[in-house]
Write a protein that holds these residues in place. Structure first.
Motif, PDB file in Angstrom:
ATOM      1  N   SER A 134       0.829  -1.210   0.000  1.00  0.00           N
ATOM      2  CA  SER A 134       0.000   0.000   0.000  1.00  0.00           C
ATOM      3  C   SER A 134       0.857   1.252   0.000  1.00  0.00           C
ATOM      4  N   ALA A 135       1.953   1.218   0.768  1.00  0.00           N
ATOM      5  CA  ALA A 135       2.861   2.369   0.792  1.00  0.00           C
ATOM      6  C   ALA A 135       3.489   2.595  -0.578  1.00  0.00           C
ATOM      7  N   ILE A 136       3.897   1.513  -1.243  1.00  0.00           N
ATOM      8  CA  ILE A 136       4.491   1.634  -2.584  1.00  0.00           C
ATOM      9  C   ILE A 136       3.473   2.184  -3.570  1.00  0.00           C
ATOM     10  N   LEU A 137       2.216   1.766  -3.437  1.00  0.00           N
ATOM     11  CA  LEU A 137       1.169   2.260  -4.328  1.00  0.00           C
ATOM     12  C   LEU A 137       0.710   3.666  -3.953  1.00  0.00           C
ATOM     13  N   THR A 138       1.299   4.234  -2.917  1.00  0.00           N
ATOM     14  CA  THR A 138       1.079   5.643  -2.593  1.00  0.00           C
ATOM     15  C   THR A 138       2.236   6.501  -3.081  1.00  0.00           C
ATOM     16  N   GLY A 139       3.438   5.937  -3.032  1.00  0.00           N
ATOM     17  CA  GLY A 139       4.632   6.615  -3.538  1.00  0.00           C
ATOM     18  C   GLY A 139       5.683   5.588  -3.888  1.00  0.00           C
ATOM     19  N   TYR A 140       6.131   5.562  -5.144  1.00  0.00           N
ATOM     20  CA  TYR A 140       7.049   4.522  -5.596  1.00  0.00           C
ATOM     21  C   TYR A 140       8.364   4.534  -4.822  1.00  0.00           C
ATOM     22  N   SER A 141       8.758   5.661  -4.273  1.00  0.00           N
ATOM     23  CA  SER A 141      10.018   5.726  -3.541  1.00  0.00           C
ATOM     24  C   SER A 141      10.010   4.840  -2.301  1.00  0.00           C
ATOM     25  N   LEU A 142       8.820   4.452  -1.832  1.00  0.00           N
ATOM     26  CA  LEU A 142       8.740   3.609  -0.642  1.00  0.00           C
ATOM     27  C   LEU A 142       9.056   2.142  -0.942  1.00  0.00           C
ATOM     28  N   PHE A 143       9.559   1.849  -2.120  1.00  0.00           N
ATOM     29  CA  PHE A 143      10.162   0.536  -2.375  1.00  0.00           C
ATOM     30  C   PHE A 143      11.289   0.270  -1.378  1.00  0.00           C
ATOM     31  N   VAL A 144      11.851   1.341  -0.799  1.00  0.00           N
ATOM     32  CA  VAL A 144      12.952   1.157   0.161  1.00  0.00           C
ATOM     33  C   VAL A 144      12.480   0.395   1.399  1.00  0.00           C
ATOM     34  N   LEU A 145      11.179   0.364   1.656  1.00  0.00           N
ATOM     35  CA  LEU A 145      10.680  -0.384   2.815  1.00  0.00           C
ATOM     36  C   LEU A 145      10.924  -1.881   2.676  1.00  0.00           C
ATOM     37  N   VAL A 146      10.943  -2.381   1.446  1.00  0.00           N
ATOM     38  CA  VAL A 146      11.079  -3.827   1.243  1.00  0.00           C
ATOM     39  C   VAL A 146      12.441  -4.323   1.729  1.00  0.00           C
ATOM     40  N   PRO A 147      13.574  -3.794   1.232  1.00  0.00           N
ATOM     41  CA  PRO A 147      14.856  -4.271   1.779  1.00  0.00           C
ATOM     42  C   PRO A 147      15.036  -3.892   3.242  1.00  0.00           C
ATOM     43  N   MET A 148      14.477  -2.766   3.655  1.00  0.00           N
ATOM     44  CA  MET A 148      14.629  -2.328   5.046  1.00  0.00           C
ATOM     45  C   MET A 148      13.959  -3.317   5.997  1.00  0.00           C
ATOM     46  N   LEU A 149      12.701  -3.658   5.750  1.00  0.00           N
ATOM     47  CA  LEU A 149      11.973  -4.568   6.633  1.00  0.00           C
ATOM     48  C   LEU A 149      12.412  -6.015   6.431  1.00  0.00           C
ATOM     49  N   ALA A 150      12.766  -6.377   5.209  1.00  0.00           N
ATOM     50  CA  ALA A 150      13.253  -7.735   4.968  1.00  0.00           C
ATOM     51  C   ALA A 150      14.542  -7.989   5.754  1.00  0.00           C
ATOM     52  N   THR A 151      15.432  -7.003   5.794  1.00  0.00           N
ATOM     53  CA  THR A 151      16.671  -7.144   6.573  1.00  0.00           C
ATOM     54  C   THR A 151      16.363  -7.260   8.058  1.00  0.00           C
ATOM     55  N   TRP A 152      15.394  -6.489   8.528  1.00  0.00           N
ATOM     56  CA  TRP A 152      15.020  -6.525   9.944  1.00  0.00           C
ATOM     57  C   TRP A 152      14.467  -7.901  10.332  1.00  0.00           C
ATOM     58  N   VAL A 153      13.583  -8.433   9.483  1.00  0.00           N
ATOM     59  CA  VAL A 153      13.004  -9.750   9.758  1.00  0.00           C
ATOM     60  C   VAL A 153      14.078 -10.832   9.705  1.00  0.00           C
ATOM     61  N   ALA A 154      14.980 -10.720   8.720  1.00  0.00           N
ATOM     62  CA  ALA A 154      16.043 -11.729   8.594  1.00  0.00           C
ATOM     63  C   ALA A 154      16.967 -11.709   9.805  1.00  0.00           C
ATOM     64  N   ALA A 155      17.263 -10.519  10.320  1.00  0.00           N
ATOM     65  CA  ALA A 155      18.169 -10.425  11.473  1.00  0.00           C
ATOM     66  C   ALA A 155      17.571 -11.034  12.733  1.00  0.00           C
ATOM     67  N   ALA A 156      16.224 -11.061  12.812  1.00  0.00           N
ATOM     68  CA  ALA A 156      15.566 -11.594  14.013  1.00  0.00           C
ATOM     69  C   ALA A 156      15.262 -13.077  13.910  1.00  0.00           C
ATOM     70  N   SER A 157      15.518 -13.682  12.751  1.00  0.00           N
ATOM     71  CA  SER A 157      15.132 -15.079  12.537  1.00  0.00           C
ATOM     72  C   SER A 157      16.331 -15.999  12.710  1.00  0.00           C
ATOM     73  N   GLU A 158      16.072 -17.120  13.307  1.00  0.00           N
ATOM     74  CA  GLU A 158      17.097 -18.158  13.424  1.00  0.00           C
ATOM     75  C   GLU A 158      16.781 -19.348  12.519  1.00  0.00           C
ATOM     76  N   ARG A 159      15.508 -19.671  12.416  1.00  0.00           N
ATOM     77  CA  ARG A 159      15.081 -20.769  11.537  1.00  0.00           C
ATOM     78  C   ARG A 159      14.278 -20.182  10.386  1.00  0.00           C
TER      79      ARG A 159
END
Length: 587
Positions: free
Chosen positions: A227-252
């Motif tokens: 929804s954020a991307i469909l409001t402003g294309y520049s918010l594609f930056v949320l994808v690597p930002m949140l993906a990195t956050w989730v990956a850092a918190a995961s062990e399995r």
């Protein structure tokens, strides 16, 4: 005495417990609405942002069941967009520059509240702007503050969350965005909401909870990102930002989780990307062409105004490299530090030299830095106003700045025990100072020149609904005048080609936006030299528009040229009086 007991219970609830919490919340919301309302009352004088007007006319088209079509056409788009043969230039044209969600929200507001789109000479404010655009932006901004309170409470504590919310809501840039009419408030809200729900995913993944517990919030986070991307294309930056956050918190299943998240975002936005590709051959439509504008190859807006641009790969890469270098330095040295909330940005930057107790807060801070760096890169390649997109991440910046501020207060030994209690209020005063000074400094400059709705509506009403106007403010004539509007081409030759090949241009409307450009550098020997003769009221031989009037009479502020006399010649004095009256209203 049951009634007395109930009254006593109610009084106790208001003094402490849930009733007190609800009462304080209600009073705070009322106070916040008052702050935003006063700021809007003292500062709003109509839309003066080109993007805001363009988004508003897109929303009206959606509300009138015309689809995601635009009345704003740029010369470069006429040859780039795949249009059916024999399509009239005045027919609805698909918009390929903007994301659709914010116009859709405004369209819902237009349909629900049904504001009047009529413009009168004595009109002070345009009703759709007052009834829909401003309330939507203000309410979304306040809702972002509520999300910041919830996020700060989970990452730190309730006090930090509360003060971060207060600091954010009184920041001048936040208040200014709430009356700008742009998509920034909604973009900020969705980005903050995605981080807030993402915190649930991170917390569950860090505790190795079963997959069926974290799949639902992961899907919700992906939906908010989409929804954020469909409001402003520049918010594609949320994808690597949140993906990195989730990956850092995961062990399995770390990479499985990241793959599911990215796939869910792409699936959600794919229909819109496919629509853009079908119409223009590009996934993001014409939005990436912003990288070509404001380069040494095409200075300022000359690319948008060129009918057949020439893009040599070597020259383009070289000019883009120079653009990235100069803009990146400016963004880092100025825009990042002037992001908003004053000293809190400095506290945020210094906070990287310490460590918080909450590990999720520490990992999110580094992911936020990644998001800011990616945002700086995108903004450096985009148009000048792209830098304001950094404010989509301002809530998180304010939160970390507030957390580090209280971190220092708690670890400093003060001789006066009252100092730690006073310091947050000092920070509050410093943060609110720019907005207070602006509000106390008297009314701001009106949007005229060049934007004055009665002028624009009068000019557009001289044309038939199916006629097309060429102007240097097409977003304004499309929004206020309801006319299909072509951006003034770079040259008279391009104007003639559009007129003969793509469709008849019935009028030209030139404002101070062109007339006030530097005479020697722009009008005589620069990019605007083709239009100098017309600005001097000398019509070239063979030019199809040979009849014109000045606005206001006796001045050269604005020029309207058309193919025939469209104004009442039997009473020219009456026309002059009407226009002078409009001028007086503008002043």
């Amino acid at each position: 005495m049951p009634i007395e007991n109930r009254l006593q219970d109610l009084a106790n609830s208001l003094a402490q417990g849930a009733g007190m919490f609800l009462l304080r919340g209600f009073l705070f919301v009322c106070f916040t609405l008052g702050v935003f309302g006063f700021y809007a009352f003292s500062q709003f004088r109509g839309l003066n942002d080109a993007e805001a007007m363009e988004l508003a006319q897109l929303a009206r088209g959606l509300a009138e069941n015309q689809g995601f079509t635009t009345r704003v056409l740029r010369p470069v788009e006429l040859s780039a967009v795949r249009r059916p043969d024999n399509t009239s230039l005045a027919a609805p044209q698909p918009d390929l520059r903007h994301a659709p969600l914010f116009p859709a929200v405004l369209a819902l507001g237009f349909k629900t509240l049904k504001p009047s789109f009529k413009i009168t000479p004595d009109m002070r404010f345009f009703e759709p702007e007052i009834k829909v655009i401003l309330p939507v932006s203000i309410l979304v901004s306040i809702a972002t503050g509520g999300l910041l309170l919830a996020l700060g409470t989970r990452l730190f504590d309730r006090r930090i969350g509360f003060w971060a919310m207060v600091f954010y809501l009184i920041t001048d840039s936040v208040l200014a965005d709430s009356i700008s009419g742009t998509a920034l408030p909604l973009m900020t809200f969705l980005a903050t909401a995605a981080v807030w729900v993402g915190l649930v995913v991170v917390d569950l993944r860090s505790r190795s909870e079963p997959w069926y517990l974290w799949c639902s919030p992961l899907a919700m986070t992906a939906g908010l990102c989409a929804s954020a991307i469909l409001t402003g294309y520049s918010l594609f930056v949320l994808v690597p930002m949140l993906a990195t956050w989730v990956a850092a918190a995961s062990e399995r299943w770390r990479w499985t989780t990241v793959a599911l998240f990215v796939a869910a975002v792409l699936i959600a936005i794919y229909p819109w990307l496919a629509r853009n590709r079908q119409l223009s051959g590009k996934w993001l439509g014409l939005a990436p062409t912003a990288a070509v504008s404001h380069t040494t190859l095409y200075p300022e807006d000359s690319f948008e105004r060129t009918l057949h641009p020439e893009l040599n790969n070597f020259r383009f890469i070289r000019s883009l490299k120079l653009k990235l270098q100069s803009n990146a330095l400016k963004l880092y040295d100025q825009d990042l530090r002037l992001l908003g909330s004053g000293l809190l940005v400095c506290f945020f930057l210094v906070s990287f030299f310490t460590r918080f107790e909450n590990e999720h807060a520490n990992s999110l801070r580094w992911c936020l830095l990644l998001g800011l760096l990616l945002f700086l890169t995108i903004a450096a390649a985009g148009e000048p106003h792209a830098a304001r997109g950094l404010r989509c991440l301002l809530p998180l910046v304010v939160l970390y700045g507030t957390a580090f501020f209280f971190f220092l207060v708690q670890r400093t030994d003060f001789t006066d025990p009252a100092t730690p209690l006073v310091l947050p209020w000092v920070m509050l005063a410093l943060t609110a100072a720019p907005a207070l000074v602006k509000a106390a400094g008297g009314p701001p400059r009106s949007a005229y020149p060049p934007y004055f709705p009665p002028f624009i509506a009068y000019v557009c009403d001289l044309l038939e609904p199916d006629e097309v106007i060429c102007t240097d403010i097409p977003w304004a004539t499309a929004w206020y005048g309801r006319r299909t509007s072509v951006l003034l081409p770079q040259s008279v030759a391009d104007f003639m080609e559009i007129h003969q090949k793509y469709g008849k241009l019935s009028a030209i409307y030139l404002t101070s936006l062109t007339a006030d450009k530097p005479y020697g550098r722009e009008l005589v020997s620069g990019r605007e030299h083709d239009w100098l003769e017309i600005l001097d009221r000398r019509i070239p031989a063979g030019f199809p528009l040979a009849h014109g009037i000045d606005f206001p009479p006796g001045t050269r502020d604005q020029l309207f040229l058309t193919d025939r006399v469209r104004w009442p010649t039997s009473r020219p004095s009456g026309l002059a009086e009407d226009i002078i009256e409009l001028r007086a209203t503008a002043e």
